[in-house]
Design a protein around this motif. Structure first.
Motif, PDB file in Angstrom:
ATOM      1  N   ALA A 162       0.827  -1.203   0.000  1.00  0.00           N
ATOM      2  CA  ALA A 162       0.000   0.000   0.000  1.00  0.00           C
ATOM      3  C   ALA A 162       0.861   1.253   0.000  1.00  0.00           C
ATOM      4  CB  ALA A 162      -0.918  -0.006   1.222  1.00  0.00           C
ATOM      5  N   THR A 163       2.012   1.208   0.713  1.00  0.00           N
ATOM      6  CA  THR A 163       2.835   2.401   0.862  1.00  0.00           C
ATOM      7  C   THR A 163       3.452   2.854  -0.447  1.00  0.00           C
ATOM      8  OG1 THR A 163       4.626   0.935   1.569  1.00  0.00           O
ATOM      9  CG2 THR A 163       3.386   2.045   3.288  1.00  0.00           C
ATOM     10  N   VAL A 164       3.691   1.948  -1.389  1.00  0.00           N
ATOM     11  CA  VAL A 164       4.340   2.334  -2.640  1.00  0.00           C
ATOM     12  C   VAL A 164       3.413   3.153  -3.526  1.00  0.00           C
ATOM     13  CG1 VAL A 164       3.726   0.425  -4.202  1.00  0.00           C
ATOM     14  CG2 VAL A 164       6.032   1.441  -4.304  1.00  0.00           C
ATOM     15  N   LEU A 165       2.131   3.187  -3.197  1.00  0.00           N
ATOM     16  CA  LEU A 165       1.165   3.929  -3.999  1.00  0.00           C
ATOM     17  C   LEU A 165       0.935   5.349  -3.491  1.00  0.00           C
ATOM     18  CD1 LEU A 165      -1.535   1.116  -4.320  1.00  0.00           C
ATOM     19  CD2 LEU A 165       0.174   1.754  -6.015  1.00  0.00           C
ATOM     20  N   THR A 166       1.546   5.693  -2.355  1.00  0.00           N
ATOM     21  CA  THR A 166       1.293   6.990  -1.739  1.00  0.00           C
ATOM     22  C   THR A 166       2.604   7.708  -1.431  1.00  0.00           C
ATOM     23  OG1 THR A 166       1.390   6.337   0.598  1.00  0.00           O
ATOM     24  CG2 THR A 166      -0.664   5.878  -0.584  1.00  0.00           C
ATOM     25  N   THR A 167       2.498   8.985  -1.086  1.00  0.00           N
ATOM     26  CA  THR A 167       3.686   9.767  -0.736  1.00  0.00           C
ATOM     27  C   THR A 167       4.040   9.653   0.741  1.00  0.00           C
ATOM     28  OG1 THR A 167       2.346  11.744  -0.320  1.00  0.00           O
ATOM     29  CG2 THR A 167       3.230  11.450  -2.559  1.00  0.00           C
ATOM     30  N   GLY A 168       3.290   8.861   1.500  1.00  0.00           N
ATOM     31  CA  GLY A 168       3.496   8.816   2.947  1.00  0.00           C
ATOM     32  C   GLY A 168       4.914   8.474   3.353  1.00  0.00           C
ATOM     33  N   ARG A 169       5.470   7.401   2.806  1.00  0.00           N
ATOM     34  CA  ARG A 169       6.822   6.994   3.173  1.00  0.00           C
ATOM     35  C   ARG A 169       7.836   8.055   2.705  1.00  0.00           C
ATOM     36  NH1 ARG A 169       8.259   1.674   4.257  1.00  0.00           N
ATOM     37  NH2 ARG A 169       6.120   1.491   5.004  1.00  0.00           N
ATOM     38  N   ALA A 170       7.570   8.684   1.564  1.00  0.00           N
ATOM     39  CA  ALA A 170       8.465   9.731   1.054  1.00  0.00           C
ATOM     40  C   ALA A 170       8.440  10.958   1.946  1.00  0.00           C
ATOM     41  CB  ALA A 170       8.062  10.105  -0.375  1.00  0.00           C
ATOM     42  N   GLU A 171       7.278  11.318   2.454  1.00  0.00           N
ATOM     43  CA  GLU A 171       7.186  12.475   3.333  1.00  0.00           C
ATOM     44  C   GLU A 171       7.947  12.227   4.628  1.00  0.00           C
ATOM     45  OE1 GLU A 171       2.988  12.863   3.446  1.00  0.00           O
ATOM     46  OE2 GLU A 171       2.879  13.914   1.515  1.00  0.00           O
ATOM     47  N   GLN A 172       7.910  10.987   5.115  1.00  0.00           N
ATOM     48  CA  GLN A 172       8.680  10.646   6.311  1.00  0.00           C
ATOM     49  C   GLN A 172      10.177  10.746   6.027  1.00  0.00           C
ATOM     50  OE1 GLN A 172       7.386   6.710   7.479  1.00  0.00           O
ATOM     51  NE2 GLN A 172       5.248   7.330   7.652  1.00  0.00           N
ATOM     52  N   ALA A 173      10.590  10.366   4.813  1.00  0.00           N
ATOM     53  CA  ALA A 173      12.013  10.355   4.454  1.00  0.00           C
ATOM     54  C   ALA A 173      12.553  11.744   4.150  1.00  0.00           C
ATOM     55  CB  ALA A 173      12.225   9.460   3.235  1.00  0.00           C
ATOM     56  N   ALA A 174      11.679  12.672   3.763  1.00  0.00           N
ATOM     57  CA  ALA A 174      12.130  13.982   3.277  1.00  0.00           C
ATOM     58  C   ALA A 174      12.937  14.736   4.318  1.00  0.00           C
ATOM     59  CB  ALA A 174      10.931  14.812   2.836  1.00  0.00           C
ATOM     60  N   ALA A 175      12.523  14.680   5.572  1.00  0.00           N
ATOM     61  CA  ALA A 175      13.253  15.410   6.616  1.00  0.00           C
ATOM     62  C   ALA A 175      14.657  14.843   6.772  1.00  0.00           C
ATOM     63  CB  ALA A 175      12.498  15.336   7.939  1.00  0.00           C
ATOM     64  N   GLY A 176      14.771  13.517   6.729  1.00  0.00           N
ATOM     65  CA  GLY A 176      16.085  12.890   6.852  1.00  0.00           C
ATOM     66  C   GLY A 176      17.007  13.233   5.698  1.00  0.00           C
ATOM     67  N   LEU A 177      16.449  13.296   4.492  1.00  0.00           N
ATOM     68  CA  LEU A 177      17.265  13.665   3.340  1.00  0.00           C
ATOM     69  C   LEU A 177      17.724  15.118   3.451  1.00  0.00           C
ATOM     70  CD1 LEU A 177      18.512  12.972   0.627  1.00  0.00           C
ATOM     71  CD2 LEU A 177      16.314  13.518  -0.466  1.00  0.00           C
ATOM     72  N   GLY A 178      16.836  15.979   3.894  1.00  0.00           N
ATOM     73  CA  GLY A 178      17.212  17.380   4.079  1.00  0.00           C
ATOM     74  C   GLY A 178      18.329  17.539   5.102  1.00  0.00           C
ATOM     75  N   GLU A 179      18.228  16.807   6.203  1.00  0.00           N
ATOM     76  CA  GLU A 179      19.268  16.865   7.231  1.00  0.00           C
ATOM     77  C   GLU A 179      20.585  16.329   6.697  1.00  0.00           C
ATOM     78  OE1 GLU A 179      20.144  15.016  11.697  1.00  0.00           O
ATOM     79  OE2 GLU A 179      18.117  14.927  10.830  1.00  0.00           O
ATOM     80  N   PHE A 180      20.508  15.242   5.907  1.00  0.00           N
ATOM     81  CA  PHE A 180      21.738  14.686   5.356  1.00  0.00           C
ATOM     82  C   PHE A 180      22.436  15.672   4.421  1.00  0.00           C
ATOM     83  CE2 PHE A 180      23.800  12.648   1.741  1.00  0.00           C
ATOM     84  CZ  PHE A 180      24.896  12.120   2.405  1.00  0.00           C
ATOM     85  N   ILE A 181      21.681  16.351   3.561  1.00  0.00           N
ATOM     86  CA  ILE A 181      22.289  17.311   2.629  1.00  0.00           C
ATOM     87  C   ILE A 181      22.938  18.457   3.399  1.00  0.00           C
ATOM     88  CG2 ILE A 181      21.811  18.978   0.800  1.00  0.00           C
ATOM     89  CD1 ILE A 181      21.840  16.092  -0.157  1.00  0.00           C
ATOM     90  N   ARG A 182      22.320  18.885   4.484  1.00  0.00           N
ATOM     91  CA  ARG A 182      22.946  19.926   5.309  1.00  0.00           C
ATOM     92  C   ARG A 182      24.264  19.422   5.906  1.00  0.00           C
ATOM     93  NH1 ARG A 182      17.513  20.753   6.701  1.00  0.00           N
ATOM     94  NH2 ARG A 182      17.713  19.508   8.593  1.00  0.00           N
TER      95      ARG A 182
END
Length: 332
Positions: free
Chosen positions: A178-198
């Motif tokens: 079910a998760t692959v059809l929605t942005t939910g898992r991506a929204e959870q990951a976005a903060a971590g990716l932003g922190e990593f780029i910083r």
């Protein structure tokens, strides 16, 4: 209840109805099947991640060593638990030659690995993977990073130093889930990716060029994180969509690129966003559609897993994007 936001779909009400019914069926099937299949495998014990000082160019060696030690301890625990496959993967990660910027052996696992001299790199590529990527399948993701690193070493002009980072920094969805059809898992990951780029800029310096290469569901992650990322280029490859209607909606100053191989099954994914039982399903505009506004480049005739295949058109173009050779990127 099912409602739709189908944008420029010209197939008419009948086609829209078929798409929505298919998405609903997939969501319901995944919601039933995936929890049952996931429950069949017991969780693998692992230590908590290593506690690290602030990562800078000076502290990179200590961070690498601490994460290798953590991976070795995780391997011991996995072996004692009887999971020889996980233990083998983690022992390989603990090899003294590996440069682990982050490691977490708990659950499906997370790892960030560096290829090259990150502290001195003028140009850095960060790879964001798609569905079904975990510690158990990490060798496959790592192969894409090593292929790109080899191509960059071959193509970089004299004096240009490059590095590649394989960022498995989130729990990816299953391809049949079910998760692959929605942005939910991506929204959870976005903060971590932003922190990593910083954190990455703290190591490489603000003048270093950073390109984000986002594959499959990873492009959804990059789409959700785009407005908080200080990067120069974002390449969406094999993308089902980003959740945004167009490049403007990403709110990024980065150059946005997109490509899809001629034999990539993701071309058959309906580019819609539909509301299904209170959940938004689908990712909207196709990134290679001119309406999206990305710089579309050639990816050859490869399939969904072929974008980093050595000798491929797509790998050559991705290397050119990382190296800033925009005029040399062949267009689709």
């Amino acid at each position: 209840m099912v409602t739709g936001e189908l944008g420029t779909d010209e197939g008419g009400p009948r086609r829209r109805g078929r798409v929505l019914r298919a998405l609903t069926a997939a969501l319901i099937t995944a919601a039933v099947v995936v929890p049952l299949s996931g429950a069949a495998r017991p969780r693998i014990p692992a230590p908590a991640p290593a506690r690290l000082a602030e990562i800078t160019a000076a502290t990179l060696p200590q961070a690498y060593a601490a994460n290798r030690a953590n991976a070795l301890e995780a391997a011991r625990m996995a072996a004692a638990h009887g999971d020889t496959g996980r233990a083998r993967t983690e022992r390989a990660l603990a090899n003294p030659s590996r440069q682990l910027l982050a490691f977490d052996g708990r659950g499906t696992g997370r790892v960030t690995e560096v290829f090259g001299d990150l502290a001195r790199a003028d140009r850095t590529a960060v790879l964001v993977p798609g569905s079904d990527t975990s510690l158990d399948t990490y060798a496959r993701f790592r192969a894409t990073a090593t292929a790109l690193a080899a191509r960059l070493a071959q193509e970089a002009p004299p004096g240009t130093r490059t590095a590649v980072v394989a960022w498995l920094g989130y729990e990816t969805p299953g391809t049949v889930s079910a998760t692959v059809l929605t942005t939910g898992r991506a929204e959870q990951a976005a903060a971590g990716l932003g922190e990593f780029i910083r954190d990455l800029h703290a190591v490489t310096g603000r003048t270093a060029h950073v390109a984000l290469l986002c594959h499959s569901y990873g492009s959804v992650v990059c789409g959700r994180a785009a407005d908080r990322l200080t990067v120069d280029d974002i390449a969406l490859i094999g993308s089902p969509g980003t959740g945004a209607a167009d490049v403007r909606a990403l709110h990024t100053t980065a150059r946005v690129w997109a490509a899809r191989g001629g034999d990539d099954w993701v071309a058959e994914v309906p580019h819609v966003r539909a509301h299904v039982f209170g959940t938004t399903v689908g990712f909207g505009t196709d990134p290679v559609d001119p309406a999206f506004g990305a710089r579309v480049f050639a990816a050859g005739d490869g399939g969904h897993s072929d974008y980093f295949r050595p000798g491929s058109v797509s790998l050559a173009n991705l290397a050119r994007i990382v190296l800033g050779e925009r005029a040399e990127v062949s267009r689709a």
